[in-house]
Structures are given as structure tokens and as C-alpha cells.
Design a protein around this motif. Structure first.
Motif, PDB file in Angstrom:
ATOM      1  N   ILE A 174      16.461  13.445  51.060  1.00 35.68           N
ATOM      2  CA  ILE A 174      16.732  12.171  51.739  1.00 35.68           C
ATOM      3  C   ILE A 174      16.774  12.369  53.253  1.00 35.68           C
ATOM      4  O   ILE A 174      16.169  11.607  54.019  1.00 35.68           O
ATOM      5  CB  ILE A 174      18.067  11.572  51.242  1.00 35.68           C
ATOM      6  CG1 ILE A 174      17.950  11.230  49.750  1.00 35.68           C
ATOM      7  CG2 ILE A 174      18.444  10.336  52.052  1.00 35.68           C
ATOM      8  CD1 ILE A 174      19.257  10.826  49.106  1.00 35.68           C
ATOM      9  N   LEU A 175      17.484  13.410  53.695  1.00 34.10           N
ATOM     10  CA  LEU A 175      17.566  13.681  55.135  1.00 34.10           C
ATOM     11  C   LEU A 175      16.199  14.044  55.709  1.00 34.10           C
ATOM     12  O   LEU A 175      15.853  13.644  56.823  1.00 34.10           O
ATOM     13  CB  LEU A 175      18.558  14.821  55.391  1.00 34.10           C
ATOM     14  CG  LEU A 175      20.040  14.515  55.121  1.00 34.10           C
ATOM     15  CD1 LEU A 175      20.882  15.774  55.265  1.00 34.10           C
ATOM     16  CD2 LEU A 175      20.546  13.436  56.061  1.00 34.10           C
ATOM     17  N   GLY A 176      15.415  14.802  54.943  1.00 26.57           N
ATOM     18  CA  GLY A 176      14.095  15.202  55.414  1.00 26.57           C
ATOM     19  C   GLY A 176      13.165  14.024  55.590  1.00 26.57           C
ATOM     20  O   GLY A 176      12.327  14.010  56.497  1.00 26.57           O
ATOM     21  N   ALA A 177      13.301  13.021  54.726  1.00 28.72           N
ATOM     22  CA  ALA A 177      12.441  11.839  54.809  1.00 28.72           C
ATOM     23  C   ALA A 177      12.855  10.892  55.918  1.00 28.72           C
ATOM     24  O   ALA A 177      12.132   9.947  56.218  1.00 28.72           O
ATOM     25  CB  ALA A 177      12.454  11.103  53.465  1.00 28.72           C
ATOM     26  N   THR A 178      14.017  11.145  56.545  1.00 34.02           N
ATOM     27  CA  THR A 178      14.496  10.299  57.636  1.00 34.02           C
ATOM     28  C   THR A 178      13.977  10.825  58.968  1.00 34.02           C
ATOM     29  O   THR A 178      14.284  11.963  59.336  1.00 34.02           O
ATOM     30  CB  THR A 178      16.036  10.273  57.672  1.00 34.02           C
ATOM     31  OG1 THR A 178      16.530   9.869  56.389  1.00 34.02           O
ATOM     32  CG2 THR A 178      16.527   9.312  58.741  1.00 34.02           C
ATOM     33  N   PRO A 179      13.175  10.066  59.683  1.00 34.57           N
ATOM     34  CA  PRO A 179      12.638  10.554  60.959  1.00 34.57           C
ATOM     35  C   PRO A 179      13.752  10.956  61.920  1.00 34.57           C
ATOM     36  O   PRO A 179      14.737  10.246  62.080  1.00 34.57           O
ATOM     37  CB  PRO A 179      11.857   9.342  61.500  1.00 34.57           C
ATOM     38  CG  PRO A 179      11.531   8.530  60.290  1.00 34.57           C
ATOM     39  CD  PRO A 179      12.692   8.712  59.358  1.00 34.57           C
ATOM     40  N   GLY A 180      13.580  12.094  62.540  1.00 36.61           N
ATOM     41  CA  GLY A 180      14.547  12.570  63.522  1.00 36.61           C
ATOM     42  C   GLY A 180      15.533  13.582  62.988  1.00 36.61           C
ATOM     43  O   GLY A 180      16.111  14.348  63.753  1.00 36.61           O
ATOM     44  N   SER A 186       2.193  23.942  51.874  1.00 34.02           N
ATOM     45  CA  SER A 186       2.439  25.289  51.344  1.00 34.02           C
ATOM     46  C   SER A 186       2.861  26.229  52.463  1.00 34.02           C
ATOM     47  O   SER A 186       3.711  27.102  52.275  1.00 34.02           O
ATOM     48  CB  SER A 186       1.184  25.831  50.639  1.00 34.02           C
ATOM     49  OG  SER A 186       0.089  25.905  51.541  1.00 34.02           O
ATOM     50  N   ALA A 187       2.303  26.037  53.657  1.00 29.88           N
ATOM     51  CA  ALA A 187       2.623  26.912  54.793  1.00 29.88           C
ATOM     52  C   ALA A 187       4.041  26.685  55.293  1.00 29.88           C
ATOM     53  O   ALA A 187       4.795  27.646  55.505  1.00 29.88           O
ATOM     54  CB  ALA A 187       1.626  26.684  55.928  1.00 29.88           C
ATOM     55  N   ASN A 188       4.429  25.404  55.504  1.00 31.22           N
ATOM     56  CA  ASN A 188       5.749  25.191  56.100  1.00 31.22           C
ATOM     57  C   ASN A 188       6.890  25.526  55.146  1.00 31.22           C
ATOM     58  O   ASN A 188       8.032  25.723  55.579  1.00 31.22           O
ATOM     59  CB  ASN A 188       5.888  23.766  56.670  1.00 31.22           C
ATOM     60  CG  ASN A 188       5.768  22.680  55.628  1.00 31.22           C
ATOM     61  OD1 ASN A 188       6.197  22.813  54.498  1.00 31.22           O
ATOM     62  ND2 ASN A 188       5.166  21.560  56.030  1.00 31.22           N
ATOM     63  N   ASN A 189       6.629  25.613  53.839  1.00 34.07           N
ATOM     64  CA  ASN A 189       7.666  26.064  52.914  1.00 34.07           C
ATOM     65  C   ASN A 189       7.598  27.564  52.661  1.00 34.07           C
ATOM     66  O   ASN A 189       8.621  28.186  52.369  1.00 34.07           O
ATOM     67  CB  ASN A 189       7.564  25.309  51.585  1.00 34.07           C
ATOM     68  CG  ASN A 189       8.393  24.043  51.586  1.00 34.07           C
ATOM     69  OD1 ASN A 189       9.519  24.024  51.135  1.00 34.07           O
ATOM     70  ND2 ASN A 189       7.822  22.982  52.140  1.00 34.07           N
ATOM     71  N   VAL A 207      12.702  20.512  54.584  1.00 36.32           N
ATOM     72  CA  VAL A 207      11.337  20.820  55.028  1.00 36.32           C
ATOM     73  C   VAL A 207      10.328  20.075  54.164  1.00 36.32           C
ATOM     74  O   VAL A 207       9.362  19.479  54.661  1.00 36.32           O
ATOM     75  CB  VAL A 207      11.077  22.336  54.984  1.00 36.32           C
ATOM     76  CG1 VAL A 207       9.624  22.635  55.327  1.00 36.32           C
ATOM     77  CG2 VAL A 207      11.994  23.068  55.954  1.00 36.32           C
ATOM     78  N   ALA A 208      10.547  20.091  52.838  1.00 36.60           N
ATOM     79  CA  ALA A 208       9.627  19.395  51.930  1.00 36.60           C
ATOM     80  C   ALA A 208       9.779  17.883  52.027  1.00 36.60           C
ATOM     81  O   ALA A 208       8.790  17.140  51.950  1.00 36.60           O
ATOM     82  CB  ALA A 208       9.874  19.863  50.493  1.00 36.60           C
ATOM     83  N   GLY A 209      11.027  17.404  52.195  1.00 36.53           N
ATOM     84  CA  GLY A 209      11.265  15.964  52.255  1.00 36.53           C
ATOM     85  C   GLY A 209      10.616  15.302  53.455  1.00 36.53           C
ATOM     86  O   GLY A 209      10.299  14.110  53.416  1.00 36.53           O
ATOM     87  N   GLY A 210      10.406  16.078  54.526  1.00 34.05           N
ATOM     88  CA  GLY A 210       9.745  15.515  55.700  1.00 34.05           C
ATOM     89  C   GLY A 210       8.343  15.024  55.433  1.00 34.05           C
ATOM     90  O   GLY A 210       7.795  14.218  56.202  1.00 34.05           O
ATOM     91  N   ALA A 211       7.744  15.486  54.330  1.00 33.07           N
ATOM     92  CA  ALA A 211       6.396  15.051  53.978  1.00 33.07           C
ATOM     93  C   ALA A 211       6.371  13.590  53.538  1.00 33.07           C
ATOM     94  O   ALA A 211       5.331  12.928  53.630  1.00 33.07           O
ATOM     95  CB  ALA A 211       5.829  15.933  52.860  1.00 33.07           C
ATOM     96  N   VAL A 212       7.501  13.067  53.060  1.00 30.39           N
ATOM     97  CA  VAL A 212       7.535  11.686  52.563  1.00 30.39           C
ATOM     98  C   VAL A 212       7.224  10.702  53.688  1.00 30.39           C
ATOM     99  O   VAL A 212       6.324   9.863  53.576  1.00 30.39           O
ATOM    100  CB  VAL A 212       8.908  11.378  51.927  1.00 30.39           C
ATOM    101  CG1 VAL A 212       8.973   9.913  51.491  1.00 30.39           C
ATOM    102  CG2 VAL A 212       9.167  12.292  50.736  1.00 30.39           C
ATOM    103  N   GLY A 238       8.230  26.625  61.554  1.00 35.62           N
ATOM    104  CA  GLY A 238       7.343  26.037  60.558  1.00 35.62           C
ATOM    105  C   GLY A 238       6.288  25.124  61.129  1.00 35.62           C
ATOM    106  O   GLY A 238       5.229  24.946  60.535  1.00 35.62           O
ATOM    107  N   GLN A 239       6.549  24.516  62.316  1.00 36.15           N
ATOM    108  CA  GLN A 239       5.543  23.618  62.890  1.00 36.15           C
ATOM    109  C   GLN A 239       4.276  24.370  63.240  1.00 36.15           C
ATOM    110  O   GLN A 239       3.163  23.860  63.072  1.00 36.15           O
ATOM    111  CB  GLN A 239       6.090  22.902  64.128  1.00 36.15           C
ATOM    112  CG  GLN A 239       6.577  23.809  65.247  1.00 36.15           C
ATOM    113  CD  GLN A 239       8.047  24.122  65.134  1.00 36.15           C
ATOM    114  OE1 GLN A 239       8.585  24.142  64.038  1.00 36.15           O
ATOM    115  NE2 GLN A 239       8.693  24.349  66.266  1.00 36.15           N
ATOM    116  N   ILE A 240       4.401  25.602  63.730  1.00 32.60           N
ATOM    117  CA  ILE A 240       3.232  26.415  64.047  1.00 32.60           C
ATOM    118  C   ILE A 240       2.541  26.844  62.761  1.00 32.60           C
ATOM    119  O   ILE A 240       1.319  26.831  62.667  1.00 32.60           O
ATOM    120  CB  ILE A 240       3.633  27.652  64.870  1.00 32.60           C
ATOM    121  CG1 ILE A 240       4.453  27.227  66.093  1.00 32.60           C
ATOM    122  CG2 ILE A 240       2.411  28.436  65.302  1.00 32.60           C
ATOM    123  CD1 ILE A 240       3.726  26.310  67.024  1.00 32.60           C
ATOM    124  N   ALA A 241       3.322  27.196  61.748  1.00 34.67           N
ATOM    125  CA  ALA A 241       2.752  27.639  60.477  1.00 34.67           C
ATOM    126  C   ALA A 241       1.879  26.551  59.857  1.00 34.67           C
ATOM    127  O   ALA A 241       0.751  26.810  59.430  1.00 34.67           O
ATOM    128  CB  ALA A 241       3.869  28.039  59.512  1.00 34.67           C
TER     129      ALA A 241
END
Length: 505
Positions: A28-34, A303-306, A68-73, A269-272
Motif C-alpha cells: 500500500i505504501l509503495g503504491a502511494t506516490p512519494g 526483476s532488477a529493482n527487487n 519496492v514492488a508496490g511502487g509498480a502499481v 535500485g533506481q540505477i539497477a
């Protein structure tokens, strides 16, 4: 195989509940921008004060991996990366959502995240002592060349041309210089009080990706064609698994790149995700499909950022050196409970160390299961009317930018960069290279200055930056990356300008 002995500790009732709660909360937190993984873990630290050390780490570790994964939503559905690690996911993920393939994109992202994440944690389990020594080999000169390698991929990243990609990257590099120089303390380009602390990457990320989307939605509404019905296609999980297995190259490149970059302290992870996306694009025979909704782009990025999560903890647990900002917050969580990471951590507190690592392994599986469960429902966001969506995204953007430092200055920066990016996109420029330049600028500058100080006190600049096997290897990769991008640009230009011969007989 000592980790197997402590595997059962993860399934104790309280530990398992914390693992499940941390995983769901992280999604839930990952899917929230910021709300980046670092912020999510930091917010949860006060809740660990009354817990045992291992229970607190289970909660924090679960939140780290799932955020990290939730940010994909939000990256896929709204084109707003939930965290910097999800920048590359927006490039093809949102295009898939616009075609009604949001459920498919989300399923692929969670499956790829699980595969990469499990591989990264297995590296942490089996190769920790070896990898810790290898991580120490990276000094300022190597990190400088690694940042330059990231700069070389700017030209081919989500841009119509190499020149526009490089110009976008240069704008990002200039924005990175705003504020006070961390090494010398010099004041640079501070023409407004809001810029005194430099440009916050989260505020910039939201502004560059979200605000152009909002302005575009409002513009369509003004023109009377804002009602756009997107038919959300149902997609079976077994089909997503089959799709993932058919994209082994993207999966392998993403996992390998994420594992290696995650091990290097301070990269992130952003570079990855961006490097994995770029390399997958270069090696793919379907290169032209990237940026138009190609599944390989989502698979490689996620797959890279995880995959970087597990290796980023190697320097922390063995050398007390945080490999990422989130690892630094986890270090604080360890110290609060009187546990000092280092070479003797696995001897003095094996129950804490191994239970924590095992929980991250199980957490990757839980993250995948919960993610796949919500994928179909979340994909229906694409059917929300654009007038409503624009208002919601704008509200989330303001909330996300303000919540980082509780500063209206970040909101002003977000809005300014967003409006600027809205007009730049009209001329074929892209946000991804600009953000990459903004991220890489401080890394390259700080390591160059530190390296220069060391070089001046030793053998000089040339031997320090150009000598040594690792430096030579990184320089060779930089040259190869530049040459490949130029060759592909010339080849594409030649194909475009070659008249098509009639082949009718």
C-alpha cells in the motif's frame, strides 16, 4: 546451511503476523506516490521499539521488499513511479495499461519482482562473505565510472533520438548541481529559498512524471474528448507465468544487473532498473517495441529493482556499511536493539540474522501472492474518467511531494518541474533521461571530488582514475555503451532514409 536451522522461527505466530502485515502495508505504501522504501521503513521504526529485535527486523524487512514492488502499481496505472526504483517500469508498464493490459502488466511485474527478489536473497544467504569482500573493492574512482556508465545509457532511454536523450540528461545533471555542494559547501544556483537544500528527488520524480499527465488529462477535458473508455482485458495468472517463462532473456538480464548493482554501496535500485531496461532493450531483437507497451521492459525493470534488495544488505550485515539509504535506516533499527552488524553478527546473534534473512525470502513469496490477488482489481483504475483521475493524481502528487520533508517548497519545485516537462515533452524530450541525470549527478560529482583528493595525495589523477583492472573494465564498458548507442542511431537513421524498393514481380 545454518539458515535452515532458523527457518521455523519465521512461522511463529507473532513473527508471521508481522511479516504478513509488513508485506500488505508495504504494498500500500509503495503504491502511494512519494512514499519511498526508505520513508516506509523509517515510518515503521517507532512500531518496533516494543518488539523483540528479530520481530522488529521482520516487520522492517517485509516493508522494504514489498514497497519496492508496490511502487509498480502507480507506475503502471498512473505513470507515477511509487519510488525512484520504479522509474523504468513506467516506460512500458503505463503503455500496457493504456491498451487495457494493466492486469497483465501488474501480474508480470509481481512475478518478475518475486523471481528477482528470491535470487537476490539467495545470493545474500550463500555468498555473503565473498560478496562483502568484492563490494569493498569499489572506491570513489570506480563509483565515478559507474555513474558515467549510467550517463551513457541516457541517449537511448525512452527518447526519439540520442541527441534529445542526452540533452534531457544534461538538464538533469544541471538540476543536480542546485543547492550546496556537499563536499566544498559552495552555494550554487539558489535563486529561491525553496532550493536551499537542492532538488529533492522524490518531489522531482512526482513533478516530472505526474504533472504532465495531469495537464494532458485536463487539456483533453477542455477539448471535450476527455471521456476515454479503456476496456480492461482480463488476464489469467497462468498466462502471465507462461509469458514470463517465454521472456527468459529479459528476466536473466534484469536479475543479473540488479544483483550486481545492489551490491555496490550507494548506487540504489533506481540505477539497477534503468540499466537493466537499457541492456535488455539493446540485446532484444524486438528493440522497436520498447516504450510502446512491451512486456520485456516491465520484466527487466521489476526483476532488477527487487534483485538488488538482498545484495544491498550484504555490506550492512557483514561490514556495518549500509549499501543503500534504506539499508541505513535498517542499521538504525538494529542499533536501537543493541545489535551491532559486522563480521561477528552471524556468530553472536545467528538467530536474529538468519531469521531476518529467511523472513525476506518468505516475504518475496507473500508479496507475489498478494500482488497477483489485487492485480485484476487494481487494473480497473484505467476505467476511471480522466477528469476524476486528473484530480486524484493531482491530490496524490501534492500529498506525496509535501510529505517528504513537510515543506511547501518541495510542492513548488514539483509544480515547476512538472510544467517544464509538459512543454519539453511536446518537443520530443523525455522525463526518464532527465531523472537519471538528476540521480547520477551527485554520485558522479561527489566521487570525482573525493577521488581527486585521494589522487592528489598519492600518484596523481591519471593513475588513480585510469589505472587498475576494475577501472579499465568499467571504462571499456562505458566506451562500448557509447559506441553501441551511436551505431544503433546511425543504423536506424540509414534504414529510415533508405527508399523502399518495390518488390512486386
Amino acid at each position: 546451511m545454518e539458515f535452515i536451522y532458523y527457518f521455523g522461527n519465521v512461522f511463529e505466530p507473532i513473527s508471521l503476523l508481522l511479516l504478513i502485515g509488513g508485506t500488505i502495508g508495504g504494498l500500500i505504501l509503495g503504491a502511494t506516490p512519494g512514499l519511498s522504501p526508505t520513508m516506509a521503513v523509517a515510518l515503521l521504526i517507532p512500531f518496533t521499539f516494543q518488539l523483540e529485535a528479530v520481530q522488529g527486523l521482520i516487520l522492517l524487512g517485509a516493508a522494504y521488499t514489498s514497497t519496492v514492488a508496490g511502487g509498480a502499481v502507480s507506475a503502471i496505472l498512473l505513470k507515477i513511479p511509487g519510488a525512484p526504483a520504479n522509474i523504468a517500469t513506467t516506460l512500458d508498464g503505463h503503455a500496457m495499461a493504456k491498451k487495457g493490459e494493466g492486469a497483465k502488466a501488474l501480474q508480470l511485474s509481481f512475478l518478475a519482482s518475486a523471481v528477482g527478489g528470491v535470487f537476490g536473497v539467495l545470493l545474500l544467504i550463500f555468498l555473503t562473505p565473498l560478496l562483502a569482500k568484492w563490494a569493498l573493492a569499489f572506491g570513489p574512482s570506480h563509483l565515478f565510472w559507474l555513474a558515467i556508465l549510467g550517463v551513457t545509457i541516457i541517449g537511448s532511454l525512452d527518447s526519439a533520438s540520442v541527441v534529445k536523450g542526452l540533452l534531457s540528461g544534461c538538464i538533469g545533471l544541471w538540476l543536480a548541481t542546485i543547492g550546496f555542494d556537499d563536499i566544498m559547501g559552495a552555494q550554487r544556483f539558489i535563486f529561491h529559498p525553496s532550493l536551499g537544500g537542492g532538488i529533492n528527488i522524490i518531489a522531482a520524480l512526482i513533478g516530472l512524471f505526474a504533472i504532465p499527465q495531469v495537464l494532458t488529462m485536463f487539456a483533453k477535458g477542455r477539448q471535450g474528448d476527455g471521456i476515454e473508455v479503456i476496456e480492461v482485458q482480463k488476464h489469467a495468472i497462468k498466462d502471465a507465468v507462461r509469458e514470463l517463462l517465454s521472456r527468459k532473456r529479459a528476466m536473466a538480464i534484469g536479475t543479473a544487473v540488479g544483483s550486481v548493482i545492489g551490491l555496490i554501496p550507494g548506487v540504489g535500485g533506481q540505477i539497477a532498473g534503468l540499466v537493466a531496461y537499457d541492456q535488455t532493450k539493446k540485446f532484444s531483437p524486438e528493440r522497436k517495441k520498447f516504450g510502446t507497451g512491451h512486456p520485456e521492459g516491465v520484466i527487466a525493470a521489476e526483476s532488477a529493482n527487487n534483485a538488488m534488495v538482498g545484495p544491498s544488505l550484504v555490506p550492512l550485515l557483514t561490514l556495518s556499511i549500509p549499501g543503500s539509504p534504506t539499508a541505513a535506516v535498517l542499521l538504525g533499527g538494529l542499533l536501537i536493539h543493541g545489535i551491532f552488524p559486522g563480521t561477528d553478527l552471524f556468530d553472536n546473534h545467528p538467530d536474529v540474522a538468519w531469521t531476518f534473512i529467511n523472513s525476506m525470502l518468505i516475504g518475496q513469496v507473500l508479496m507475489c501472492l498478494f500482488g497477483l490477488y489485487i492485480a485484476g482489481m487494481a487494473a480497473k483504475v484505467a476505467q476511471v474518467p480522466q477528469s476524476v483521475m486528473a484530480a486524484v493524481v493531482l491530490g496524490l502528487s501534492v500529498f506525496g511531494a509535501y510529505s517528504v520533508q513537510s515543506s511547501m517548497g518541495d510542492v513548488y519545485v514539483m509544480a515547476t518541474l512538472g510544467v517544464m516537462m509538459f512543454f519539453l515533452e511536446r518537443f520530443g524530450f523525455s522525463a526518464a533521461p532527465l531523472v537519471l541525470g538528476l540521480i547520477l549527478g551527485p554520485i558522479a560529482e561527489a566521487n570525482f571530488i573525493q577521488g581527486s583528493m585521494i589522487a592528489n595525495a598519492t600518484d596523481g589523477m591519471a593513475p588513480y582514475f585510469l589505472g587498475g583492472g576494475l577501472n579499465i573494465l568499467l571504462i571499456a564498458i562505458v566506451v562500448a555503451s557509447i559506441a553501441y548507442s551511436v551505431w544503433m542511431e546511425l543504423r536506424q537513421h540509414r534504414i529510415t532514409n533508405t527508399p523502399q524498393e518495390e518488390t512486386l514481380v
